[in-house]
Design a protein around this motif. Structure first.
Motif, PDB file in Angstrom:
ATOM      1  N   MET A  81      15.847  27.741   0.861  1.00  0.00           N
ATOM      2  CA  MET A  81      14.428  27.362   0.875  1.00  0.00           C
ATOM      3  C   MET A  81      14.080  26.621  -0.412  1.00  0.00           C
ATOM      4  O   MET A  81      13.317  25.670  -0.417  1.00  0.00           O
ATOM      5  CB  MET A  81      13.553  28.612   1.039  1.00  0.00           C
ATOM      6  CG  MET A  81      12.070  28.296   1.219  1.00  0.00           C
ATOM      7  SD  MET A  81      11.781  27.415   2.762  1.00  0.00           S
ATOM      8  CE  MET A  81       9.989  27.232   2.681  1.00  0.00           C
ATOM      9  N   GLY A  82      14.629  27.048  -1.553  1.00  0.00           N
ATOM     10  CA  GLY A  82      14.352  26.427  -2.836  1.00  0.00           C
ATOM     11  C   GLY A  82      14.875  24.985  -2.877  1.00  0.00           C
ATOM     12  O   GLY A  82      14.257  24.091  -3.455  1.00  0.00           O
ATOM     13  N   ASN A  83      16.005  24.735  -2.247  1.00  0.00           N
ATOM     14  CA  ASN A  83      16.571  23.383  -2.216  1.00  0.00           C
ATOM     15  C   ASN A  83      15.671  22.438  -1.440  1.00  0.00           C
ATOM     16  O   ASN A  83      15.528  21.266  -1.799  1.00  0.00           O
ATOM     17  CB  ASN A  83      17.971  23.415  -1.602  1.00  0.00           C
ATOM     18  CG  ASN A  83      18.962  24.157  -2.492  1.00  0.00           C
ATOM     19  OD1 ASN A  83      18.773  24.212  -3.712  1.00  0.00           O
ATOM     20  ND2 ASN A  83      19.975  24.765  -1.900  1.00  0.00           N
ATOM     21  N   LEU A  84      15.061  22.906  -0.355  1.00  0.00           N
ATOM     22  CA  LEU A  84      14.185  22.068   0.449  1.00  0.00           C
ATOM     23  C   LEU A  84      12.927  21.682  -0.319  1.00  0.00           C
ATOM     24  O   LEU A  84      12.472  20.541  -0.264  1.00  0.00           O
ATOM     25  CB  LEU A  84      13.810  22.819   1.745  1.00  0.00           C
ATOM     26  CG  LEU A  84      12.925  22.041   2.727  1.00  0.00           C
ATOM     27  CD1 LEU A  84      13.575  20.739   3.150  1.00  0.00           C
ATOM     28  CD2 LEU A  84      12.609  22.926   3.932  1.00  0.00           C
ATOM     29  N   VAL A  85      12.390  22.620  -1.111  1.00  0.00           N
ATOM     30  CA  VAL A  85      11.183  22.319  -1.907  1.00  0.00           C
ATOM     31  C   VAL A  85      11.487  21.271  -2.960  1.00  0.00           C
ATOM     32  O   VAL A  85      10.737  20.320  -3.189  1.00  0.00           O
ATOM     33  CB  VAL A  85      10.628  23.619  -2.535  1.00  0.00           C
ATOM     34  CG1 VAL A  85       9.478  23.295  -3.499  1.00  0.00           C
ATOM     35  CG2 VAL A  85      10.162  24.573  -1.440  1.00  0.00           C
ATOM     36  N   ARG A  86      12.656  21.437  -3.624  1.00  0.00           N
ATOM     37  CA  ARG A  86      13.022  20.465  -4.659  1.00  0.00           C
ATOM     38  C   ARG A  86      13.234  19.086  -4.052  1.00  0.00           C
ATOM     39  O   ARG A  86      12.935  18.065  -4.654  1.00  0.00           O
ATOM     40  CB  ARG A  86      14.283  20.947  -5.392  1.00  0.00           C
ATOM     41  CG  ARG A  86      13.987  22.101  -6.373  1.00  0.00           C
ATOM     42  CD  ARG A  86      15.156  22.275  -7.335  1.00  0.00           C
ATOM     43  NE  ARG A  86      16.392  22.666  -6.624  1.00  0.00           N
ATOM     44  CZ  ARG A  86      16.745  23.926  -6.424  1.00  0.00           C
ATOM     45  NH1 ARG A  86      15.951  24.923  -6.873  1.00  0.00           N
ATOM     46  NH2 ARG A  86      17.854  24.207  -5.803  1.00  0.00           N
ATOM     47  N   LEU A  87      13.787  19.019  -2.830  1.00  0.00           N
ATOM     48  CA  LEU A  87      14.019  17.741  -2.169  1.00  0.00           C
ATOM     49  C   LEU A  87      12.705  17.062  -1.816  1.00  0.00           C
ATOM     50  O   LEU A  87      12.558  15.847  -2.021  1.00  0.00           O
ATOM     51  CB  LEU A  87      14.865  17.966  -0.909  1.00  0.00           C
ATOM     52  CG  LEU A  87      15.212  16.711  -0.104  1.00  0.00           C
ATOM     53  CD1 LEU A  87      16.021  15.741  -0.951  1.00  0.00           C
ATOM     54  CD2 LEU A  87      15.966  17.086   1.167  1.00  0.00           C
ATOM     55  N   LEU A  88      11.723  17.826  -1.326  1.00  0.00           N
ATOM     56  CA  LEU A  88      10.431  17.239  -0.942  1.00  0.00           C
ATOM     57  C   LEU A  88       9.672  16.739  -2.166  1.00  0.00           C
ATOM     58  O   LEU A  88       8.932  15.755  -2.095  1.00  0.00           O
ATOM     59  CB  LEU A  88       9.590  18.277  -0.170  1.00  0.00           C
ATOM     60  CG  LEU A  88      10.166  18.683   1.211  1.00  0.00           C
ATOM     61  CD1 LEU A  88       9.302  19.776   1.830  1.00  0.00           C
ATOM     62  CD2 LEU A  88      10.242  17.483   2.141  1.00  0.00           C
ATOM     63  N   ILE A  89       9.820  17.400  -3.283  1.00  0.00           N
ATOM     64  CA  ILE A  89       9.116  16.976  -4.494  1.00  0.00           C
ATOM     65  C   ILE A  89       9.848  15.837  -5.187  1.00  0.00           C
ATOM     66  O   ILE A  89       9.254  14.890  -5.714  1.00  0.00           O
ATOM     67  CB  ILE A  89       8.930  18.175  -5.445  1.00  0.00           C
ATOM     68  CG1 ILE A  89       8.037  19.241  -4.773  1.00  0.00           C
ATOM     69  CG2 ILE A  89       8.320  17.736  -6.770  1.00  0.00           C
ATOM     70  CD1 ILE A  89       7.951  20.524  -5.567  1.00  0.00           C
ATOM     71  N   GLY A  90      11.190  15.861  -5.185  1.00  0.00           N
ATOM     72  CA  GLY A  90      11.963  14.896  -5.951  1.00  0.00           C
ATOM     73  C   GLY A  90      11.980  13.504  -5.333  1.00  0.00           C
ATOM     74  O   GLY A  90      12.018  12.498  -6.041  1.00  0.00           O
ATOM     75  N   VAL A  91      11.939  13.394  -4.021  1.00  0.00           N
ATOM     76  CA  VAL A  91      12.033  12.082  -3.374  1.00  0.00           C
ATOM     77  C   VAL A  91      10.818  11.211  -3.696  1.00  0.00           C
ATOM     78  O   VAL A  91      10.973  10.043  -4.088  1.00  0.00           O
ATOM     79  CB  VAL A  91      12.230  12.262  -1.861  1.00  0.00           C
ATOM     80  CG1 VAL A  91      12.100  10.919  -1.140  1.00  0.00           C
ATOM     81  CG2 VAL A  91      13.605  12.863  -1.572  1.00  0.00           C
ATOM     82  N   PRO A  92       9.565  11.699  -3.552  1.00  0.00           N
ATOM     83  CA  PRO A  92       8.427  10.839  -3.918  1.00  0.00           C
ATOM     84  C   PRO A  92       8.439  10.431  -5.382  1.00  0.00           C
ATOM     85  O   PRO A  92       8.099   9.292  -5.742  1.00  0.00           O
ATOM     86  CB  PRO A  92       7.217  11.686  -3.568  1.00  0.00           C
ATOM     87  CG  PRO A  92       7.710  12.646  -2.544  1.00  0.00           C
ATOM     88  CD  PRO A  92       9.083  12.953  -2.921  1.00  0.00           C
TER      89      PRO A  92
END
Length: 205
Positions: free
Chosen positions: A1-12
């Protein structure tokens, strides 16, 4: 779950940084106040396409103008000397050649026939001393009679006299290994019959 949050924040965030860097690089490339020269002067280069005529100097040459060359003189003739023939005869120079009487050949004086001969031994092998006779100290002689074939091979070998029967076999085996020049009659090899020989068997001291 933590990896998905970092991915959603890091891409923008990465997209915003990329766009910002693009605009910054564009500003650095463009120089302020540098006018863009849109009018390009056309420059034409003209090459002279006319062929200039070259005035080549011609020289009219005739056959009379060619210098005539005299041929070389012929080689001198060498006089050949003839060998002088001897004035004296060969007999005077070397002496008189002796006269020889030519031999007269006829069918009566010449004979080409091969002379007759008797059988002649080529290979003679001595017999081996029999072991039984040597152990017993037996000595003696043995007489052998045989024939010689036209090819020089002994045949019909037999013992007609012997001091001891111990010597018979050794004597026969020795003669069988002998070889002869066959007997010749009128130039033709023939069989030789009744050849005799003797073997002496004696012990060494």
């Amino acid at each position: 779950m933590g990896n998905l949050v970092r991915l959603l924040i890091g891409v923008p965030i990465a997209g915003i940084i990329t766009v910002a860097l693009f605009f910054i690089m564009t500003r650095l490339i463009l120089v302020e106040g540098a006018p863009v020269n849109e009018d390009v002067e056309d420059r034409n280069f003209t090459i002279n396409d006319e062929v200039a005529e070259v005035d080549a100097r011609r020289r009219d040459t005739t056959i009379e103008d060619v210098q005539q060359v005299d041929p070389p003189p012929p080689p001198p003739q060498i006089e050949r000397q003839r060998a002088e023939q001897p004035s004296e005869g060969l007999a005077t120079v070397m002496g008189e050649i002796p006269a020889f009487e030519a031999p007269q050949l006829n069918s009566d004086s010449v004979n080409f026939s091969v002379s007759d001969r008797d059988a002649q031994p080529l290979v003679r092998i001595e017999p081996q001393y029999p072991m039984r006779a040597a152990e017993r100290g037996v000595e003696g002689s043995c007489w052998v009679r045989f024939d010689v074939t036209p090819d020089g091979t002994p045949t019909n070998v037999s013992v007609y006299r012997c001091d001891s029967s111990l010597f018979e076999r050794a004597s026969i085996r020795a003669v069988e290994r002998w070889r002869y020049n066959p007997k010749v009659e009128n130039g033709v090899p023939v069989a030789r019959r009744g050849v005799e020989t003797r073997f002496d068997f004696q012990l060494a001291d």
